[in-house]
Design a protein around this motif. Structure first.
Motif, PDB file in Angstrom:
ATOM      1  N   LEU A  83      26.432  63.758 114.414  1.00 21.57           N
ATOM      2  CA  LEU A  83      25.511  63.988 115.372  1.00 21.57           C
ATOM      3  C   LEU A  83      25.255  62.544 116.209  1.00 21.57           C
ATOM      4  O   LEU A  83      25.080  62.853 117.716  1.00 21.57           O
ATOM      5  N   PHE A  84      25.425  61.616 115.916  1.00 21.51           N
ATOM      6  CA  PHE A  84      25.149  60.264 116.368  1.00 21.51           C
ATOM      7  C   PHE A  84      25.966  59.149 116.730  1.00 21.51           C
ATOM      8  O   PHE A  84      25.789  58.327 117.829  1.00 21.51           O
ATOM      9  N   ILE A  85      27.210  59.090 116.113  1.00 19.46           N
ATOM     10  CA  ILE A  85      27.852  57.813 116.445  1.00 19.46           C
ATOM     11  C   ILE A  85      29.160  58.370 117.369  1.00 19.46           C
ATOM     12  O   ILE A  85      29.163  59.488 117.735  1.00 19.46           O
ATOM     13  N   SER A  86      29.583  57.365 117.952  1.00 14.74           N
ATOM     14  CA  SER A  86      30.754  57.959 119.060  1.00 14.74           C
ATOM     15  C   SER A  86      31.893  58.596 118.541  1.00 14.74           C
ATOM     16  O   SER A  86      32.181  58.589 117.161  1.00 14.74           O
ATOM     17  N   GLU A  87      32.676  59.261 119.032  1.00 15.52           N
ATOM     18  CA  GLU A  87      33.807  59.953 118.916  1.00 15.52           C
ATOM     19  C   GLU A  87      34.697  58.956 117.942  1.00 15.52           C
ATOM     20  O   GLU A  87      35.563  59.525 117.015  1.00 15.52           O
ATOM     21  N   ARG A  88      35.149  57.719 118.481  1.00 15.06           N
ATOM     22  CA  ARG A  88      35.926  56.867 117.872  1.00 15.06           C
ATOM     23  C   ARG A  88      35.459  56.388 116.357  1.00 15.06           C
ATOM     24  O   ARG A  88      36.120  56.097 115.436  1.00 15.06           O
ATOM     25  N   GLY A  89      34.226  56.068 116.446  1.00 15.25           N
ATOM     26  CA  GLY A  89      33.549  55.640 115.276  1.00 15.25           C
ATOM     27  C   GLY A  89      33.722  56.992 114.106  1.00 15.25           C
ATOM     28  O   GLY A  89      33.994  56.476 112.869  1.00 15.25           O
ATOM     29  N   PHE A  90      33.463  58.125 114.608  1.00 17.23           N
ATOM     30  CA  PHE A  90      33.673  59.325 113.780  1.00 17.23           C
ATOM     31  C   PHE A  90      35.194  59.492 113.252  1.00 17.23           C
ATOM     32  O   PHE A  90      35.509  59.973 112.174  1.00 17.23           O
ATOM     33  N   LYS A  91      36.054  58.833 114.109  1.00 18.85           N
ATOM     34  CA  LYS A  91      37.371  59.040 113.690  1.00 18.85           C
ATOM     35  C   LYS A  91      37.687  58.301 112.605  1.00 18.85           C
ATOM     36  O   LYS A  91      38.613  58.557 111.882  1.00 18.85           O
ATOM     37  N   LEU A  92      37.122  57.025 113.007  1.00 22.91           N
ATOM     38  CA  LEU A  92      37.273  56.002 111.779  1.00 22.91           C
ATOM     39  C   LEU A  92      36.753  56.509 110.524  1.00 22.91           C
ATOM     40  O   LEU A  92      37.297  56.159 109.230  1.00 22.91           O
ATOM     41  N   TYR A  93      35.475  57.046 110.429  1.00 19.60           N
ATOM     42  CA  TYR A  93      34.930  57.675 109.444  1.00 19.60           C
ATOM     43  C   TYR A  93      35.864  58.718 108.598  1.00 19.60           C
ATOM     44  O   TYR A  93      35.630  58.809 107.582  1.00 19.60           O
ATOM     45  N   LEU A  94      36.215  59.585 109.376  1.00 20.21           N
ATOM     46  CA  LEU A  94      37.103  60.803 108.930  1.00 20.21           C
ATOM     47  C   LEU A  94      38.437  60.085 108.321  1.00 20.21           C
ATOM     48  O   LEU A  94      38.825  60.673 107.409  1.00 20.21           O
ATOM     49  N   ALA A  95      39.044  58.897 108.737  1.00 23.06           N
ATOM     50  CA  ALA A  95      40.123  58.236 108.249  1.00 23.06           C
ATOM     51  C   ALA A  95      40.010  57.951 106.767  1.00 23.06           C
ATOM     52  O   ALA A  95      40.946  58.142 106.020  1.00 23.06           O
ATOM     53  N   ARG A  96      38.890  57.780 106.157  1.00 24.98           N
ATOM     54  CA  ARG A  96      38.804  57.430 104.650  1.00 24.98           C
ATOM     55  C   ARG A  96      38.782  58.764 103.701  1.00 24.98           C
ATOM     56  O   ARG A  96      39.277  58.577 102.725  1.00 24.98           O
ATOM     57  N   TYR A  97      39.033  60.007 104.491  1.00 24.90           N
ATOM     58  CA  TYR A  97      39.359  61.112 103.686  1.00 24.90           C
ATOM     59  C   TYR A  97      40.659  61.444 103.639  1.00 24.90           C
ATOM     60  O   TYR A  97      41.040  62.445 102.910  1.00 24.90           O
ATOM     61  N   ASN A  98      41.599  60.923 104.548  1.00 23.01           N
ATOM     62  CA  ASN A  98      42.867  61.270 104.254  1.00 23.01           C
ATOM     63  C   ASN A  98      43.162  62.583 104.495  1.00 23.01           C
ATOM     64  O   ASN A  98      44.227  63.172 104.004  1.00 23.01           O
ATOM     65  N   ALA A  99      42.585  62.963 105.659  1.00 21.61           N
ATOM     66  CA  ALA A  99      42.714  64.597 105.759  1.00 21.61           C
ATOM     67  C   ALA A  99      44.028  64.548 106.826  1.00 21.61           C
ATOM     68  O   ALA A  99      44.207  63.683 107.548  1.00 21.61           O
ATOM     69  N   PRO A 100      44.448  65.975 106.822  1.00 18.66           N
ATOM     70  CA  PRO A 100      45.560  65.957 107.784  1.00 18.66           C
ATOM     71  C   PRO A 100      45.296  66.076 109.199  1.00 18.66           C
ATOM     72  O   PRO A 100      44.249  66.258 109.542  1.00 18.66           O
ATOM     73  N   PRO A 101      46.250  65.607 109.881  1.00 15.18           N
ATOM     74  CA  PRO A 101      45.851  65.351 111.216  1.00 15.18           C
ATOM     75  C   PRO A 101      45.272  66.495 112.175  1.00 15.18           C
ATOM     76  O   PRO A 101      44.380  66.435 113.083  1.00 15.18           O
ATOM     77  N   GLU A 102      45.781  67.680 111.803  1.00 16.16           N
ATOM     78  CA  GLU A 102      45.371  68.930 112.472  1.00 16.16           C
ATOM     79  C   GLU A 102      43.715  69.067 112.015  1.00 16.16           C
ATOM     80  O   GLU A 102      43.083  69.616 112.923  1.00 16.16           O
ATOM     81  N   PHE A 103      43.373  69.023 111.105  1.00 18.66           N
ATOM     82  CA  PHE A 103      42.182  68.973 110.601  1.00 18.66           C
ATOM     83  C   PHE A 103      41.128  68.039 111.237  1.00 18.66           C
ATOM     84  O   PHE A 103      39.975  68.458 111.591  1.00 18.66           O
ATOM     85  N   VAL A 104      41.713  66.861 111.139  1.00 19.62           N
ATOM     86  CA  VAL A 104      40.757  65.638 112.084  1.00 19.62           C
ATOM     87  C   VAL A 104      40.780  65.886 113.446  1.00 19.62           C
ATOM     88  O   VAL A 104      39.544  65.942 114.076  1.00 19.62           O
ATOM     89  N   ALA A 105      41.735  66.558 114.074  1.00 22.76           N
ATOM     90  CA  ALA A 105      41.949  66.959 115.528  1.00 22.76           C
ATOM     91  C   ALA A 105      40.691  68.041 115.704  1.00 22.76           C
ATOM     92  O   ALA A 105      40.108  67.924 116.898  1.00 22.76           O
ATOM     93  N   ALA A 106      40.913  69.018 114.777  1.00 23.95           N
ATOM     94  CA  ALA A 106      39.821  70.019 114.992  1.00 23.95           C
ATOM     95  C   ALA A 106      38.542  69.670 114.893  1.00 23.95           C
ATOM     96  O   ALA A 106      37.410  69.993 115.610  1.00 23.95           O
ATOM     97  N   LYS A 107      38.022  68.913 113.921  1.00 19.18           N
ATOM     98  CA  LYS A 107      36.694  68.457 113.621  1.00 19.18           C
ATOM     99  C   LYS A 107      36.371  67.470 115.032  1.00 19.18           C
ATOM    100  O   LYS A 107      35.226  67.624 115.198  1.00 19.18           O
ATOM    101  N   LEU A 108      37.433  66.614 115.585  1.00 25.30           N
ATOM    102  CA  LEU A 108      36.952  65.816 116.794  1.00 25.30           C
ATOM    103  C   LEU A 108      36.752  66.682 118.025  1.00 25.30           C
ATOM    104  O   LEU A 108      36.022  66.428 118.701  1.00 25.30           O
TER     105      LEU A 108
END
Length: 90
Positions: free
Chosen positions: A35-60
């Protein structure tokens, strides 16, 4: 419209779950970061889960949609989530 349906389902899942357990702190953290952090910060947050790139792209993509809503609306969503979490932790 689609995002509000997703948030409604998450809210219902959190508030109607019958087990006597606390909500996972990682879920709470992700919801509020979403809800509150920037897209860049959220992308870094998601990086710790090692999710497939297509999942990260969908979440973003959903994050970009949420970022277009007013801050006041996101604050109301957060307040509602806090109320639900308080009920779940009782």
């Amino acid at each position: 419209m689609r995002l509000s349906v997703c948030l409604l389902l998450v809210s219902l899942a959190l508030s109607c779950y019958q087990a006597n357990a606390a909500v996972c702190p990682a879920v709470v953290s992700e919801l509020f970061d979403f809800l509150f952090i920037s897209e860049r910060g959220f992308k870094l947050y998601l990086a710790r889960y090692n999710a497939p790139p297509e999942f990260v792209a969908a979440k973003l993509r959903v994050k970009r949609c949420m970022d277009q809503t007013a801050l006041q609306t996101r604050s109301l969503i957060a307040e509602t989530l806090v109320k639900i979490l308080k009920k779940c932790s009782m």
